[in-house]
Design an enzyme around this catalytic site. Structure first.
Site, PDB file in Angstrom:
ATOM      1  N   ASP A 171       0.835  -1.158  -0.077  1.00 54.87           N
ATOM      2  CA  ASP A 171       0.027  -0.262  -0.073  1.00 54.87           C
ATOM      3  C   ASP A 171       0.845   1.069   0.040  1.00 54.87           C
ATOM      4  OD1 ASP A 171      -2.333   1.402  -0.076  1.00 54.87           O
ATOM      5  OD2 ASP A 171      -2.510   1.277   2.332  1.00 54.87           O
ATOM      6  N   ASN A 203     -10.376  -2.517  -6.168  1.00 54.04           N
ATOM      7  CA  ASN A 203      -9.630  -1.781  -7.191  1.00 54.04           C
ATOM      8  C   ASN A 203     -10.055  -1.510  -8.387  1.00 54.04           C
ATOM      9  OD1 ASN A 203      -6.420  -3.048  -5.740  1.00 54.04           O
ATOM     10  ND2 ASN A 203      -7.590  -1.149  -5.204  1.00 54.04           N
TER      11      ASN A 203
HETATM   12  C1  FPP Z   1      -1.813   0.160  -3.269  1.00 55.39           C
HETATM   13  O1  FPP Z   1      -1.340   1.503  -3.399  1.00 55.39           O
HETATM   14  C2  FPP Z   1      -1.184  -0.456  -4.375  1.00 55.39           C
HETATM   15  C3  FPP Z   1      -2.034  -1.024  -5.486  1.00 55.39           C
HETATM   16  C4  FPP Z   1      -3.300  -0.999  -5.534  1.00 55.39           C
HETATM   17  C5  FPP Z   1      -1.344  -1.874  -6.768  1.00 55.39           C
HETATM   18  C6  FPP Z   1      -0.156  -2.612  -6.323  1.00 55.39           C
HETATM   19  C7  FPP Z   1       0.561  -2.681  -7.519  1.00 55.39           C
HETATM   20  C8  FPP Z   1       2.060  -2.718  -8.028  1.00 55.39           C
HETATM   21  C9  FPP Z   1       2.889  -2.527  -6.720  1.00 55.39           C
HETATM   22  C10 FPP Z   1       2.535  -2.486  -9.268  1.00 55.39           C
HETATM   23  C11 FPP Z   1       2.558  -3.614 -10.042  1.00 55.39           C
HETATM   24  C12 FPP Z   1       2.448  -5.025  -9.631  1.00 55.39           C
HETATM   25  C13 FPP Z   1       2.939  -5.970  -9.926  1.00 55.39           C
HETATM   26  C14 FPP Z   1       2.932  -7.479  -9.408  1.00 55.39           C
HETATM   27  C15 FPP Z   1       4.061  -6.009 -10.950  1.00 55.39           C
HETATM   28  P1  FPP Z   1      -2.567   2.648  -3.555  1.00 55.39           P
HETATM   29  O2  FPP Z   1      -2.499   3.061  -4.675  1.00 55.39           O
HETATM   30  O3  FPP Z   1      -3.701   2.284  -3.040  1.00 55.39           O
HETATM   31  O4  FPP Z   1      -1.790   3.654  -2.602  1.00 55.39           O
HETATM   32  P2  FPP Z   1      -2.448   5.001  -1.884  1.00 55.39           P
HETATM   33  O5  FPP Z   1      -3.195   4.215  -0.651  1.00 55.39           O
HETATM   34  O6  FPP Z   1      -1.435   5.921  -1.511  1.00 55.39           O
HETATM   35  O7  FPP Z   1      -3.314   5.756  -2.677  1.00 55.39           O
END
Ligand code: FPP
Length: 259
Positions: free
Chosen positions: A20, A68
């Site tokens: 996250d 998501n």
């Molecule tokens: C949460 O951060 C993260 C995600 C929803 C996606 C995770 C994806 C990756 C790390 C990139 C690619 C994945 C792979 C497996 C190569 P957020 O956007 O919810 O953060 P925030 O809470 O700060 O908005």
């Protein structure tokens, strides 16, 4: 990387991570959220690599939840693109190092191209045995349980399953994570004290570790801290300290509270 203080004989067998903070990382730097995901992808590569070097057998990454799908279209598209790019770029390494790829979640909801790439990497790496990387894609813990319950109702209806045969092991064997041991350690980055519909059934006895570090900055040093913290914990699986002291090996061999 210096692994000072890490006891190789007491590693978690399965580490699960709620990645996250990509969006916040980007916003803090006046960048587009997608830039945060791009950096997050590098963290994925680094953590898989370090897990392999240390000898972690199972690593699960919560990459895309069922919730998501409600994000803006361009962000969903970018995440799918990053995922596909990652798979194509890492396949050779997975073969070289004996890494098997699995997914949990409703793969049918993924774009056809991503699904094809995933299925090809899963098939190619299926016999690899050194380490398993589990990507949670279009996954939520409740959805996993709902799909299991539907399947169960069907099996009872057709007489394939007797209600008396249903126990904890049976349920585990019907979830997306069938065959994967429960996580010993669940890490969440970016400080939120929530499970966010990740593994629900599977984390009954997992040790939880929450760090304020945002996922794009979660690299070797932070991972090592989490593993060291885990090794300082005393896992009792609901037993008393005295019981543990009398027979710690049996307790570990029983895999926790099931016996
Ligand atoms: C949460 O951060 C993260 C995600 C929803 C996606 C995770 C994806 C990756 C790390 C990139 C690619 C994945 C792979 C497996 C190569 P957020 O956007 O919810 O953060 P925030 O809470 O700060 O908005």
């Amino acid at each position: 990387m210096e692994l000072d203080g890490l006891d190789k004989s007491r590693l978690p067998q399965h580490v699960a991570i709620i990645m996250d903070g990509n969006g916040r990382w980007a916003t803090q730097r006046h960048k587009h959220r997608i830039e945060g995901h791009r950096r997050g992808k590098t963290s994925v590569r680094v953590i898989v690599e370090m897990s392999r070097k240390i000898g972690i057998r199972y690593l699960s990454l919560y990459a895309f939840s069922t919730e998501n799908w409600f994000r803006p279209d361009d962000e969903v598209e970018a995440l799918m693109g990053l995922l596909e790019h990652y798979l194509v770029a890492e396949q050779a390494k997975m073969m070289r190092y004996g890494i098997r790829l699995l997914t949990v979640g409703d793969r049918n909801r993924l774009p056809a191209g991503v699904r094809r790439t995933l299925e090809s990497v899963i098939a190619t790496t299926a016999k690899n045995q050194r380490m398993t990387v589990v990507l949670a894609l279009s996954y939520s813990g409740r959805d996993d349980i709902v799909r299991m319950a539907r399947n169960l109702a069907q099996q009872v209806k057709t007489g394939q399953c007797r209600p008396e045969a249903i126990d904890e092991q049976w349920i585990s064997s019907q979830l997306d994570t069938a065959g994967v041991p429960d996580p010993d350690l669940l890490i969440r980055t970016s400080g939120e004290m929530r499970i966010s519909n990740f593994f629900l059934w599977q984390i009954a006895y997992s040790e939880l570790y929450v760090t304020p570090t945002l996922w794009p900055e979660f690299r070797e040093k932070e991972y090592l801290q989490a593993l060291l913290d885990y090794q300082r914990r005393r896992r009792r699986f609901g037993r008393t300290d005295e019981q543990l002291a009398q027979n710690p090996i049996a307790m570990m061999e029983a895999g926790g509270p099931k016996s």
